[in-house]
Design an enzyme around this catalytic site. Structure first.
Site, PDB file in Angstrom:
ATOM      1  N   CYS A   1       9.702  -6.790  -0.968  1.00  0.00           N
ATOM      2  CA  CYS A   1       9.127  -7.166   0.336  1.00  0.00           C
ATOM      3  C   CYS A   1       8.798  -8.654   0.413  1.00  0.00           C
ATOM      4  O   CYS A   1       8.867  -9.253   1.487  1.00  0.00           O
ATOM      5  CB  CYS A   1       7.834  -6.389   0.591  1.00  0.00           C
ATOM      6  SG  CYS A   1       7.734  -4.770  -0.134  1.00  0.00           S
TER       7      CYS A   1
ATOM      8  N   ASP B   1       2.722  -1.203  -1.346  1.00  0.00           N
ATOM      9  CA  ASP B   1       2.380   0.210  -1.337  1.00  0.00           C
ATOM     10  C   ASP B   1       3.387   1.088  -2.067  1.00  0.00           C
ATOM     11  O   ASP B   1       3.009   2.077  -2.697  1.00  0.00           O
ATOM     12  CB  ASP B   1       2.235   0.699   0.115  1.00  0.00           C
ATOM     13  CG  ASP B   1       0.979   0.145   0.774  1.00  0.00           C
ATOM     14  OD1 ASP B   1       0.357  -0.757   0.184  1.00  0.00           O
ATOM     15  OD2 ASP B   1       0.632   0.606   1.867  1.00  0.00           O
TER      16      ASP B   1
ATOM     17  N   CYS C   1       4.834  -7.157   3.149  1.00  0.00           N
ATOM     18  CA  CYS C   1       4.512  -5.754   2.901  1.00  0.00           C
ATOM     19  C   CYS C   1       3.368  -5.294   3.798  1.00  0.00           C
ATOM     20  O   CYS C   1       2.694  -6.087   4.443  1.00  0.00           O
ATOM     21  CB  CYS C   1       4.181  -5.527   1.432  1.00  0.00           C
ATOM     22  SG  CYS C   1       4.235  -3.784   0.980  1.00  0.00           S
ATOM     23  N   ASP C   2       3.125  -3.971   3.764  1.00  0.00           N
ATOM     24  CA  ASP C   2       2.322  -3.288   4.772  1.00  0.00           C
ATOM     25  C   ASP C   2       1.030  -3.991   5.171  1.00  0.00           C
ATOM     26  O   ASP C   2       0.799  -4.290   6.336  1.00  0.00           O
ATOM     27  CB  ASP C   2       1.968  -1.879   4.281  1.00  0.00           C
ATOM     28  CG  ASP C   2       3.188  -1.001   4.106  1.00  0.00           C
ATOM     29  OD1 ASP C   2       4.302  -1.505   4.241  1.00  0.00           O
ATOM     30  OD2 ASP C   2       3.023   0.199   3.820  1.00  0.00           O
ATOM     31  N   LYS C   3       0.144  -4.234   4.191  1.00  0.00           N
ATOM     32  CA  LYS C   3      -1.181  -4.754   4.530  1.00  0.00           C
ATOM     33  C   LYS C   3      -1.180  -6.265   4.740  1.00  0.00           C
ATOM     34  O   LYS C   3      -2.114  -6.815   5.315  1.00  0.00           O
ATOM     35  CB  LYS C   3      -2.192  -4.391   3.439  1.00  0.00           C
ATOM     36  CG  LYS C   3      -2.237  -2.912   3.114  1.00  0.00           C
ATOM     37  CD  LYS C   3      -2.445  -2.058   4.363  1.00  0.00           C
ATOM     38  CE  LYS C   3      -2.248  -0.582   4.053  1.00  0.00           C
ATOM     39  NZ  LYS C   3      -0.866  -0.208   3.689  1.00  0.00           N
TER      40      LYS C   3
ATOM     41  N   CYS D   1      10.408  -2.205   3.312  1.00  0.00           N
ATOM     42  CA  CYS D   1      11.013  -0.882   3.513  1.00  0.00           C
ATOM     43  C   CYS D   1      11.700  -0.800   4.876  1.00  0.00           C
ATOM     44  O   CYS D   1      11.137  -1.202   5.895  1.00  0.00           O
ATOM     45  CB  CYS D   1       9.955   0.200   3.396  1.00  0.00           C
ATOM     46  SG  CYS D   1       9.223   0.308   1.757  1.00  0.00           S
TER      47      CYS D   1
ATOM     48  N   GLU E   1      -2.984   6.093   0.593  1.00  0.00           N
ATOM     49  CA  GLU E   1      -1.894   6.796   1.268  1.00  0.00           C
ATOM     50  C   GLU E   1      -1.416   7.950   0.392  1.00  0.00           C
ATOM     51  O   GLU E   1      -1.538   7.903  -0.832  1.00  0.00           O
ATOM     52  CB  GLU E   1      -0.721   5.853   1.542  1.00  0.00           C
ATOM     53  CG  GLU E   1      -1.038   4.802   2.585  1.00  0.00           C
ATOM     54  CD  GLU E   1       0.149   3.909   2.892  1.00  0.00           C
ATOM     55  OE1 GLU E   1       1.165   3.999   2.185  1.00  0.00           O
ATOM     56  OE2 GLU E   1       0.057   3.117   3.843  1.00  0.00           O
TER      57      GLU E   1
ATOM     58  N   SER F   1       1.443   7.222   4.491  1.00  0.00           N
ATOM     59  CA  SER F   1       2.431   6.154   4.570  1.00  0.00           C
ATOM     60  C   SER F   1       3.167   6.233   5.892  1.00  0.00           C
ATOM     61  O   SER F   1       3.303   7.300   6.496  1.00  0.00           O
ATOM     62  CB  SER F   1       3.419   6.305   3.413  1.00  0.00           C
ATOM     63  OG  SER F   1       4.569   5.531   3.632  1.00  0.00           O
TER      64      SER F   1
END
Length: 574
Positions: A56, A88, A129-131, A201, A451, A477
């Site tokens: 990521c 994650d 990435c996610d956060k 992702c 998650e 997730s």
């Protein structure tokens, strides 16, 4: 003729670069090779979440160099710095996931502290990435200096024997392997081909959901969040963002001019339209909180309820982010939503134009089936639904994109951690028709609100994704699919009713009506509450403990400070 120099009399960098008293400060800048002219220019922070922890983030350093070229070409002085990311996919399914949501606050705080300490005048933030995406956007609205967000881009899809796959398929393959439906060799092959490039992702999981939000909320340039990480066109977006930040600085267009209640509603609408991650219901209230705007889980759910699901994206659909970009990108999605009344067109964006002005020249693409017209949706209700009832008085959230069955009723099977539930799933000691309850995984009780993808994906891999339901005060997730309800509040650690459920209690979930209840009387619940005692966490020191002492409810975004409502002076105005 040389470009007119900026008047720094009102810019933060005047505190480190202007006047005789700042000679010591300027000496440090000279030590790094800056010229007198560069020191006299605005200082632009280029914040990156680069690291070698996951694909990521791996391309962010290179992209940051291109941003810096764009800033320099427009007579700004870029100064690069990096912050952390917890990825994650690697943190999933073990204690490392307790670090994930905590990292959002650390990212925001560290960007704030670096900008404050060095008095930067503007911010270009790169995240993968996610956060890191909401963390970077939260820093932008908190600081309120001119800012532009850049997404590092999604990963390309993998190919497993002619079938397009993502990391979601690998998690589900673990479930198939556990029941003997996949061999060791096949599992090895799928894990080696699922992630073929740099990037986040690839489906509409949390990273791509929040990237879509970044364009819809107005903090990113149009099209920039859809281009996959390996595509060379990313350099053009990065360079353009570097140039554009100087224009925003000149015009004094700030994040709080862009992120308003209307633009937050736009952001929630695109999440619903794309069947995006339920985590958006956590991050949008957190972004709003930084400014002092009231916008909690129920406000997000109201938008979800009234927005159609129109993008056929994984995990509920069949396409990935690369496909949507090549079909017309996030602007094509927003164009049809705007045309049919699902977006506010008068919101300012980082282009210096409104969202509607950005959309003027976009025409519909009939040669694609990734995005449906908003008046001919996949489903009329959104891809994500808010729930409320005696089991979740402060709300809960479920992704329904791609689901056929929207009601579920069954006996509870309770677990006080994700590990306990995963063990039951792995050993197949649960039963079809049960409602698996994972509690003490909330923001405070986890701590960190983990998650549950390892568990939900294993269920799906075993062919049980639609035969059981799963509820938790933790999170799911963006890759989760099936009847999975997260963000249940109040959380178990605070004595929420989820803590009072016993094995065998009947739980009823109705995603059409938006309800979630345990079939118990108020008297019975009151009796159980009187006998309930809080459960101690194992985390009694360090960062995760500190987070648990400060964090608020999931309904309000799991935030850790008083926010914009208590702010007396904003950094941009120091």
């Amino acid at each position: 003729m040389a470009k007119k120099l900026f008047d720094k009399s009102k810019l933060p960098s005047r505190h480190t670069t202007v006047g005789p008293a700042k000679a010591p400060h300027r000496s440090y800048l000279y030590a790094m090779g800056l010229s007198e002219e560069e020191i006299a220019q605005p200082l632009v922070g280029v914040a990156s979440c680069w690291n070698e922890a996951a694909p990521c983030n791996i391309s962010l350093m290179r992209q940051a160099q291109v941003v810096k070229k764009g800033v320099a070409s427009a007579k700004g002085t870029p100064r690069e710095f990096v912050t952390i990311t917890v990825t994650d996919g690697i943190a999933m399914g073990h204690q490392g996931m307790k670090s994930s949501l905590v990292s959002r606050e650390v990212i925001t705080d560290s960007v704030e502290l670096t900008m404050r300490g060095h008095c930067s005048d503007a911010l270009v933030g790169l995240a993968g990435c996610d956060k890191s995406l909401p963390g970077m956007m939260m820093a932008m609205v908190r600081l309120n200096v001119p800012s532009i967000f850049i997404y590092g881009g999604s990963i390309l899809p993998g190919n497993f024997r002619g079938r397009q796959i993502t990391v979601q398929d690998v998690f589900e393959a673990v479930g198939q392997h556990s029941v003997g439906d996949m061999s060791d060799d096949d599992l090895l092959e799928i894990e080696q081909v699922a992630c073929p490039s740099a990037g986040s992702c690839g489906a509409q999981f949390t990273a791509n959901t929040m990237a879509t939000v970044a364009e819809a909320i107005g903090l990113a340039l149009p099209y920039s969040c859809g281009a996959p990480a390996p595509y060379e066109i990313r350099d053009r977006f990065c360079y353009a963002s570097g140039e554009k930040i100087m224009e925003l600085l000149e015009k004094n267009i700030r994040p709080r001019d862009i992120v308003t209640l209307k633009s937050l509603e736009n952001a929630a609408a695109v999440v619903s339209a794309t069947g995006g991650s339920t985590n958006a219901a956590l991050h949008l209230p957190a972004i709003a909180h930084e400014i002092g705007i009231d916008f909690d889980l129920f406000d997000v759910a109201r938008i979800f309820e009234n927005t159609p699901y129109i993008a056929d994206l994984k995990p509920g659909g069949k396409y990935v982010a690369k496909d949507m970009f090549e079909a017309g990108g996030i602007p094509l999605l927003m164009k049809t939503m705007l045309d049919h009344g699902y977006l506010h067109g008068d919101c300012m964006t980082v282009t210096g134009l409104t969202l509607a002005e950005n959309m003027e020249k976009i025409t519909w693409n009939d040669l694609q089936d990734v995005i449906y017209p908003a008046n001919k949706p996949i489903t009329k209700s959104g891809g994500v639904v808010g729930l409320r009832g005696n089991l979740a008085e402060d709300g809960a959230i479920v992704k329904i994109a791609g689901m056929d069955k929207l009601k579920f009723s069954g006996p509870a099977r309770c677990f006080d951690s994700e590990e306990e539930c995963f063990e039951a799933v792995s050993s197949r000691t649960y039963k079809e028709g049960e409602v698996l309850v994972i509690r003490y995984e909330g923001p405070r009780g986890g701590p960190g609100m983990r998650e549950m993808l390892s568990t939900t994906a294993a269920l799906y891999g075993q062919g049980m994704g639609d035969k059981v339901a799963l509820i938790t005060d933790g999170r799911f997730s963006g890759a989760t699919r099936g009847f999975c309800i997260g963000h249940v509040g109040p959380e178990a650690a605070l004595g929420g009713n989820i803590a009072l459920v016993n094995d065998g209690d009947i739980i009823e979930i109705d995603a059409e009506k938006g309800t979630i209840d345990v079939v118990l009387s108020e008297d019975e619940l009151a009796g159980r509450r009187a006998a309930w005692t809080p459960r101690e966490t194992d985390y009694t020191s360090g960062t995760i403990w500190k987070y648990s002492q400060l964090v608020g409810s999931a309904r309000e975004g799991a935030v850790t400070h008083p926010g914009g409502k208590k702010e007396k002076i904003c950094y941009a105005d120091i």
